[in-house]
Scaffold this active site. Structure first.
Site, PDB file in Angstrom:
ATOM      1  N   HIS A  53       0.835  -1.210   0.000  1.00  0.00           N
ATOM      2  CA  HIS A  53       0.000   0.000   0.000  1.00  0.00           C
ATOM      3  C   HIS A  53       0.864   1.253   0.000  1.00  0.00           C
ATOM      4  O   HIS A  53       1.977   1.275   0.532  1.00  0.00           O
ATOM      5  CB  HIS A  53      -0.996  -0.002   1.162  1.00  0.00           C
ATOM      6  CG  HIS A  53      -0.395   0.046   2.538  1.00  0.00           C
ATOM      7  ND1 HIS A  53      -0.103   1.230   3.167  1.00  0.00           N
ATOM      8  CD2 HIS A  53      -0.062  -0.942   3.404  1.00  0.00           C
ATOM      9  CE1 HIS A  53       0.378   0.967   4.380  1.00  0.00           C
ATOM     10  NE2 HIS A  53       0.427  -0.338   4.545  1.00  0.00           N
ATOM     11  N   ASP A 111      -0.248   4.469   1.053  1.00  0.00           N
ATOM     12  CA  ASP A 111      -0.534   5.490   2.058  1.00  0.00           C
ATOM     13  C   ASP A 111       0.229   5.230   3.343  1.00  0.00           C
ATOM     14  O   ASP A 111       0.692   4.116   3.604  1.00  0.00           O
ATOM     15  CB  ASP A 111      -2.030   5.558   2.341  1.00  0.00           C
ATOM     16  CG  ASP A 111      -2.582   4.287   2.984  1.00  0.00           C
ATOM     17  OD1 ASP A 111      -2.235   3.190   2.503  1.00  0.00           O
ATOM     18  OD2 ASP A 111      -3.354   4.385   3.959  1.00  0.00           O
ATOM     19  N   ASP A 156       6.150   1.652   6.463  1.00  0.00           N
ATOM     20  CA  ASP A 156       4.849   1.005   6.362  1.00  0.00           C
ATOM     21  C   ASP A 156       3.998   1.843   5.410  1.00  0.00           C
ATOM     22  O   ASP A 156       3.375   2.803   5.825  1.00  0.00           O
ATOM     23  CB  ASP A 156       4.206   0.938   7.747  1.00  0.00           C
ATOM     24  CG  ASP A 156       2.858   0.280   7.759  1.00  0.00           C
ATOM     25  OD1 ASP A 156       2.486  -0.334   6.748  1.00  0.00           O
ATOM     26  OD2 ASP A 156       2.152   0.391   8.785  1.00  0.00           O
ATOM     27  N   GLU A 171      -4.975   1.866   2.812  1.00  0.00           N
ATOM     28  CA  GLU A 171      -4.925   0.663   3.653  1.00  0.00           C
ATOM     29  C   GLU A 171      -4.947   1.023   5.129  1.00  0.00           C
ATOM     30  O   GLU A 171      -5.581   0.349   5.941  1.00  0.00           O
ATOM     31  CB  GLU A 171      -3.666  -0.149   3.321  1.00  0.00           C
ATOM     32  CG  GLU A 171      -3.610  -1.541   3.965  1.00  0.00           C
ATOM     33  CD  GLU A 171      -2.967  -1.586   5.326  1.00  0.00           C
ATOM     34  OE1 GLU A 171      -2.969  -2.663   5.967  1.00  0.00           O
ATOM     35  OE2 GLU A 171      -2.441  -0.543   5.801  1.00  0.00           O
ATOM     36  N   GLU A 172      -4.265   2.118   5.489  1.00  0.00           N
ATOM     37  CA  GLU A 172      -4.142   2.496   6.893  1.00  0.00           C
ATOM     38  C   GLU A 172      -5.472   2.909   7.513  1.00  0.00           C
ATOM     39  O   GLU A 172      -5.612   2.896   8.737  1.00  0.00           O
ATOM     40  CB  GLU A 172      -3.120   3.619   7.054  1.00  0.00           C
ATOM     41  CG  GLU A 172      -1.685   3.244   6.698  1.00  0.00           C
ATOM     42  CD  GLU A 172      -1.054   2.269   7.684  1.00  0.00           C
ATOM     43  OE1 GLU A 172      -1.736   1.875   8.651  1.00  0.00           O
ATOM     44  OE2 GLU A 172       0.111   1.903   7.478  1.00  0.00           O
ATOM     45  N   ASP A 199       3.964  -6.339   3.573  1.00  0.00           N
ATOM     46  CA  ASP A 199       3.473  -5.307   4.494  1.00  0.00           C
ATOM     47  C   ASP A 199       3.724  -5.700   5.945  1.00  0.00           C
ATOM     48  O   ASP A 199       3.018  -5.272   6.845  1.00  0.00           O
ATOM     49  CB  ASP A 199       1.975  -5.069   4.244  1.00  0.00           C
ATOM     50  CG  ASP A 199       1.425  -3.863   4.988  1.00  0.00           C
ATOM     51  OD1 ASP A 199       2.222  -2.986   5.359  1.00  0.00           O
ATOM     52  OD2 ASP A 199       0.197  -3.799   5.197  1.00  0.00           O
ATOM     53  N   HIS A 252       4.080   3.709  12.361  1.00  0.00           N
ATOM     54  CA  HIS A 252       3.076   4.708  12.737  1.00  0.00           C
ATOM     55  C   HIS A 252       3.608   5.757  13.710  1.00  0.00           C
ATOM     56  O   HIS A 252       2.820   6.436  14.366  1.00  0.00           O
ATOM     57  CB  HIS A 252       1.822   4.061  13.342  1.00  0.00           C
ATOM     58  CG  HIS A 252       1.091   3.179  12.414  1.00  0.00           C
ATOM     59  ND1 HIS A 252      -0.167   2.671  12.703  1.00  0.00           N
ATOM     60  CD2 HIS A 252       1.412   2.673  11.201  1.00  0.00           C
ATOM     61  CE1 HIS A 252      -0.563   1.895  11.709  1.00  0.00           C
ATOM     62  NE2 HIS A 252       0.393   1.891  10.779  1.00  0.00           N
TER      63      HIS A 252
END
EC number: 3.4.11.4
Length: 422
Positions: free
Chosen positions: A92, A94, A157, A191-192, A214, A396
């Site tokens: 992903h 994002d 990520d 995705e997040e 991922d 994150h």
């Protein structure tokens, strides 16, 4: 040929942060910037079949087989393995909305010495990446790390996964003598914030089996994830001047506290690990008249997952019994389910990845995901899709980092998996 690290350092500088409060898809327009970049790079590599979904911001690509044996059948010693044409890889684009992804300034730490790494400071606060807090750093002594400057997340990520897939694709395009079956590639938005598969075109993707790239540290291989739901609770109070509020006022903010007190104390993220599920209060807003609580509910076990939803319902009923019907209401939405249920007939994917890792000197670490991936939803859309590592840690947040040698080795892993059908 550009290295995987060079690709990664370029990609993380493109702000692709998604927005969980947005009502559009994708949730932010800036995700199109990286998508467009990847489309052009794939075309420049020589990928003949590239499609950019300009409405929903998906990138699809296919590197056609260059061998007559195009059936992906797993390892030579596998038995009763389903056949399919080629294999797919997904990452992903994002990044998490939890910490800013704007102005990412990656720093490279060469030959890490095992000591504290000063990242930087912001608003008079110093950020230090320390093995005292993150003990797995000790595993990277002598390796090269990419870190943040303490002001943003890094974006490993999942831009580490994006870079690894792109490096794998470039390897095959630069080495046409290397035989391989069809290789399918997809890059997804949002995705997040749980929307990565909302508009994914399975037919356009083309693969019958795939891997999401991922995961975290090198060696991670995952085919179990949480069942997941969101829960929003609204509480309605009654505002009266506090000077004459006796037996009249109903304070919605206090009701919110009372509601949360009915959630099992030991089933919160900070007290759980492994297969243990949790209730996570992600947001709480309130006044005297109105309050809102937002939770995410997670459990690997489907029955325990359903019981967690029942606890939310019972807590709502309890508030209404005490303060009157309509005081509390809830909305629960299922988000995704444990992909293990859909991978039981495709375990050759796990064995194949495990064997490929061992051939490369990577120690496989098969653990349940305490989260979810696009692959979980895709598995329920008919494409079994376990998850493999990217080489990153502490996603994150400002303490996120990625090991360069891990990204290089994972690129080799993708190449080996893509060649399995030869």
């Amino acid at each position: 040929m550009e290295s995987v690290t060079e690709k990664f350092l370029r990609y993380v500088k493109v702000d692709t942060q998604s927005d969980e409060l947005s009502e559009t898809f994708p949730s932010t327009k800036k995700q199109f910037n990286l998508a467009g970049m990847l489309v052009e790079e794939l075309k420049n590599m020589g990928v003949s079949d590239v499609y950019f979904d300009e409405k929903y911001c998906y990138v699809y690509a296919k590197i056609p087989a260059n061998t007559e044996k195009t059936n992906y059948t797993g390892n030579a010693d596998s038995t009763c393995v389903p056949e399919t044409t080629g294999i797919g890889f997904i990452s992903h684009m994002d990044t998490s909305p939890e910490v800013s992804g704007e102005g990412v300034n990656p720093k490279i730490v060469k030959n890490y010495d095992g000591k504290d790494i000063f990242l930087g400071e912001e608003n008079d606060r110093k950020y230090v990446l320390s093995p005292a807090v993150f003990p797995e750093l000790k595993d990277y002594i002598g390796k090269d790390l990419v870190t943040t400057d303490g002001k943003t997340l890094l974006g490993a990520d999942d831009k580490a996964g994006v870079a690894e897939i792109m490096a794998m694709a470039e390897y095959f395009l630069d080495n046409p003598q290397i035989k391989h079956p069809d290789i399918y590639i997809a890059f997804t938005p949002d995705e997040e914030v749980g929307g990565g598969m909302d508009h994914f075109d399975v037919k356009r993707f083309g693969a019958k089996y795939a891997y999401t790239v991922d995961g975290g540290g090198i060696g991670e291989l995952e085919y179990e994830n949480f069942n997941a739901a969101s829960a929003v609770i609204e509480l309605t109070g009654q505002s009266v001047h506090p000077g004459e509020a006796k037996d009249k006022m109903v304070n919605a903010s206090r009701l919110a506290i009372e509601f949360d007190a009915q959630i099992p104390e030991n089933e919160r993220p900070e007290y759980t690990s492994g297969y243990e599920g949790f209730y996570h209060l992600t947001d709480m807003q309130g006044s005297v008249e109105h309050a809102v609580l937002k939770y995410i509910l997670r459990d690997h076990d489907r029955d325990l997952f359903e019981k967690k939803k029942d606890i939310i319902k019972k807590a709502t009923e309890s508030i209404n019994m005490e303060y009157g019907e309509g005081t509390a209401s809830y909305v629960i939405k299922d988000q995704y389910y444990n992909m293990k249920e859909k991978l039981e007939d495709a375990m050759f994917l796990i064995e194949d990845a495990k064997n490929a890792m061992e051939e490369l000197g990577i120690v496989p670490k098969i653990n349940p995901i305490r989260g979810g991936t696009d692959g979980a939803r895709l598995s329920y859309m008919g494409v079994p899709c376990p998850n493999i590592c990217t080489g990153g840690h502490n996603y994150h947040g400002r303490y996120e980092y990625c090991c360069i040698q891990s990204m290089e080795k994972i690129t080799e892993l993708l190449i080996k998996l893509a060649k399995r059908g030869e």
